[in-house]
Scaffold this motif. Structure first.
Motif, PDB file in Angstrom:
ATOM      1  N   SER A   1       0.815  -1.368   0.233  1.00 34.16           N
ATOM      2  CA  SER A   1       0.004  -0.059  -0.130  1.00 34.16           C
ATOM      3  C   SER A   1       0.755   1.321   0.069  1.00 34.16           C
ATOM      4  N   TYR A   2       2.009   1.303   0.732  1.00 36.84           N
ATOM      5  CA  TYR A   2       2.714   2.265   0.675  1.00 36.84           C
ATOM      6  C   TYR A   2       3.477   2.667  -0.756  1.00 36.84           C
ATOM      7  N   ALA A   3       3.872   1.354  -1.376  1.00 38.64           N
ATOM      8  CA  ALA A   3       4.461   1.678  -2.883  1.00 38.64           C
ATOM      9  C   ALA A   3       3.244   2.075  -3.669  1.00 38.64           C
ATOM     10  N   LEU A   4       2.048   1.947  -3.390  1.00 37.42           N
ATOM     11  CA  LEU A   4       0.958   2.092  -4.535  1.00 37.42           C
ATOM     12  C   LEU A   4       0.046   3.201  -4.110  1.00 37.42           C
ATOM     13  N   PHE A   5       0.704   4.082  -3.297  1.00 39.98           N
ATOM     14  CA  PHE A   5      -0.088   5.435  -2.937  1.00 39.98           C
ATOM     15  C   PHE A   5      -1.454   5.152  -2.055  1.00 39.98           C
ATOM     16  N   ASN A   6      -1.693   3.930  -1.433  1.00 40.18           N
ATOM     17  CA  ASN A   6      -2.849   3.653  -0.792  1.00 40.18           C
ATOM     18  C   ASN A   6      -2.795   3.691   0.884  1.00 40.18           C
ATOM     19  N   SER A   7      -1.777   4.026   1.284  1.00 41.22           N
ATOM     20  CA  SER A   7      -1.596   4.134   2.667  1.00 41.22           C
ATOM     21  C   SER A   7      -2.488   5.296   3.240  1.00 41.22           C
ATOM     22  N   THR A   8      -3.113   5.031   4.441  1.00 43.36           N
ATOM     23  CA  THR A   8      -4.095   5.818   4.830  1.00 43.36           C
ATOM     24  C   THR A   8      -3.503   6.881   5.982  1.00 43.36           C
ATOM     25  N   GLY A   9      -2.280   6.515   6.090  1.00 42.79           N
ATOM     26  CA  GLY A   9      -1.731   7.337   7.008  1.00 42.79           C
ATOM     27  C   GLY A   9      -0.222   7.251   7.116  1.00 42.79           C
ATOM     28  N   VAL A  10       0.633   7.922   7.966  1.00 41.11           N
ATOM     29  CA  VAL A  10       1.968   8.148   7.705  1.00 41.11           C
ATOM     30  C   VAL A  10       2.540   6.797   8.197  1.00 41.11           C
ATOM     31  N   VAL A  11       3.622   6.344   7.026  1.00 40.80           N
ATOM     32  CA  VAL A  11       4.226   5.195   7.163  1.00 40.80           C
ATOM     33  C   VAL A  11       5.630   5.420   7.732  1.00 40.80           C
ATOM     34  N   GLU A  12       6.286   6.293   7.126  1.00 43.95           N
ATOM     35  CA  GLU A  12       7.600   6.740   7.627  1.00 43.95           C
ATOM     36  C   GLU A  12       7.644   8.186   8.161  1.00 43.95           C
ATOM     37  N   ARG A  13       8.461   8.254   9.152  1.00 44.05           N
ATOM     38  CA  ARG A  13       8.615   9.536   9.716  1.00 44.05           C
ATOM     39  C   ARG A  13      10.053  10.156   9.595  1.00 44.05           C
TER      40      ARG A  13
END
Length: 337
Positions: free
Chosen positions: A213-225
Motif C-alpha cells: 500500500s505504501y508503494a501504491l499510494f494507498n496508505s491511509t496514514g504516515v508510514v515513515e517519519r
C-alpha cells in the motif's frame, strides 16, 4: 561585447530567472521503440494527443518521430545515444554537428523541452564525459540562437549512498565526484536534474519491510517519519532523497524531473495489471501536490512506457512496463487528465 561575455551574461540572467517554481506541471510518457511490432510514429503521436498526454521522452534522435511531432505541441525530451557522448565531450564540433542534425531542422516545429546528455551512465567510466558534452551542447545551442531548450542528464537511484530517512539523502562518493560539478551547471543554466526511479523495484527488494500500500499510494496514514515530515508513499520518499542530495551538493534550487517511472503488468513478483493500474493512476493524481520537502511544487513526471516492447531485456519483466499493447489497445484503463 564579445561572444563569450554575451554567453556569460545570458547564463547569469537565466540563473536568476529559473528556480524551482518555474518547473512545468506535466505528465509525460516515455516512447521506447525496442519492438518489432509497434505502430508507426504518426499513429503514436495521435495516441498521445487523443489521450491528453502533453509530454514525450524518446531515447534517440529518431527523425521519423521528430517529423511526426511537428506541429503537435507535445513537449519533447531528447538526447544523444550514450555511445556518442565521448566524442561530443572531446570535440565541440561534434556537439555542434549533433545540434545541427537533430535540433535545428525541427526547432520551429517541434516543442523541444530538454536535451538529456547521458542516460543512467553515472558512475560508469563514460560518466567523466557527461559534463564536457553538456557544456558543448549548451554552447552549440546558444550559438545557434536556441535559448529555450534546457540541457541536463538523467540518473538512476544507484547514484545514491545509504539514504534513510530521506533527509539523509546524498550522492555516494564516486557519483558525487561526477554529479557535484553537474549540479553547478544545472544551477547556472536553470536546468533540472532528471531522475529515473522505480518504487516497484524498491518494494520488491524488501516486501517484508515496505507495505504494498505504501508503494501504491494507498496508505491511509504516515508510514515513515523523518523528523517533522511524514511519508505516506514511497514515491515521495524516493524523490525527497534526491532533493536532500541536491541540497548537500549546492543545488537546493535545482528542479527535479522524474524522467522514468512505472510498474510492470507481468513478468515477476508483484507485477500485475491491477497493481500497475493503481500505481500509475495514483501517481498521475499525486504529482501536482509536491513532496514533503517541496510541498505544492508539481513534479514533472514521465511514465515508462508507452508500449510493451518485445525486444527489451535481458530480464523478461522489462517487456511489460507498457501502458498500451502494440495494437494500441490499453493494457489497463487509465486516465491521464
Amino acid at each position: 561585447m564579445t561572444a563569450q561575455k554575451a554567453y556569460c551574461l545570458i547564463v547569469l540572467i537565466v540563473s536568476a530567472i529559473f528556480t524551482i517554481s518555474t518547473r512545468v506541471e506535466a505528465i509525460g510518457v516515455c516512447y521506447g521503440t525496442l519492438g518489432d511490432n509497434l505502430p508507426p510514429p504518426a499513429e503514436v503521436v495521435a495516441m498521445f494527443k487523443s489521450n491528453g498526454i502533453d509530454s514525450m521522452r524518446i531515447y534517440n534522435p529518431n527523425h521519423d518521430i521528430l517529423g511526426a511531432l511537428a506541429g503537435s505541441g507535445i513537449a519533447l525530451t531528447i538526447g544523444p545515444l550514450n555511445q556518442d557522448i565521448q566524442s561530443m565531450a572531446a570535440d565541440y564540433v561534434a556537439a555542434q554537428a549533433w545540434v545541427a542534425a537533430h535540433i535545428q531542422p525541427y526547432v520551429n516545429t517541434v516543442n523541444f523541452r530538454y536535451i538529456n546528455v547521458g542516460n543512467e551512465i553515472i558512475p560508469d567510466p563514460l560518466a567523466q564525459f557527461i559534463l564536457p558534452a553538456m557544456n558543448n551542447v549548451q554552447k552549440a545551442l546558444f550559438f545557434s540562437n536556441i535559448n529555450h531548450i534546457k540541457v541536463t542528464t538523467s540518473v538512476a537511484a544507484n547514484v545514491m549512498g545509504p539514504s534513510f530517512p530521506p533527509s539523509n539523502g546524498h550522492f555516494h562518493d564516486q557519483a558525487a565526484a561526477i554529479l557535484n560539478p553537474i549540479v553547478q551547471f544545472l544551477v547556472a543554466h536553470g536546468s533540472p536534474l532528471l531522475i529515473n526511479i522505480y518504487p516497484y523495484y524498491a518494494y520488491t527488494s524488501q516486501p517484508d519491510h515496505l507495505p504494498l500500500s505504501y508503494a501504491l499510494f494507498n496508505s491511509t496514514g504516515v508510514v515513515e517519519r523523518d523528523g517533522k515530515l511524514g511519508y505516506q508513499n514511497l514515491f515521495d520518499a524516493m524523490v525527497d532523497t534526491f532533493v536532500a542530495a541536491l541540497e548537500k551538493a549546492g543545488g537546493g534550487n535545482v528542479g527535479l524531473v522524474v524522467s522514468e517511472i512505472g510498474w510492470p503488468s507481468n513478468g515477476a513478483f508483484g507485477a500485475n495489471a491491477d497493481s500497475a493500474r493503481v500505481f500509475n493512476q495514483n501517481l498521475i493524481d499525486h504529482v501536482s501536490k509536491g513532496t514533503p520537502r517541496r510541498p505544492g511544487v508539481p513534479i514533472e513526471t514521465y511514465l515508462f512506457g508507452m508500449f510493451n516492447e518485445n525486444q527489451k531485456g535481458p530480464a523478461e519483466i522489462e517487456k511489460f512496463f507498457g501502458l498500451f499493447y502494440p495494437d494500441k489497445t490499453p493494457v489497463y484503463p487509465i486516465r491521464f487528465v
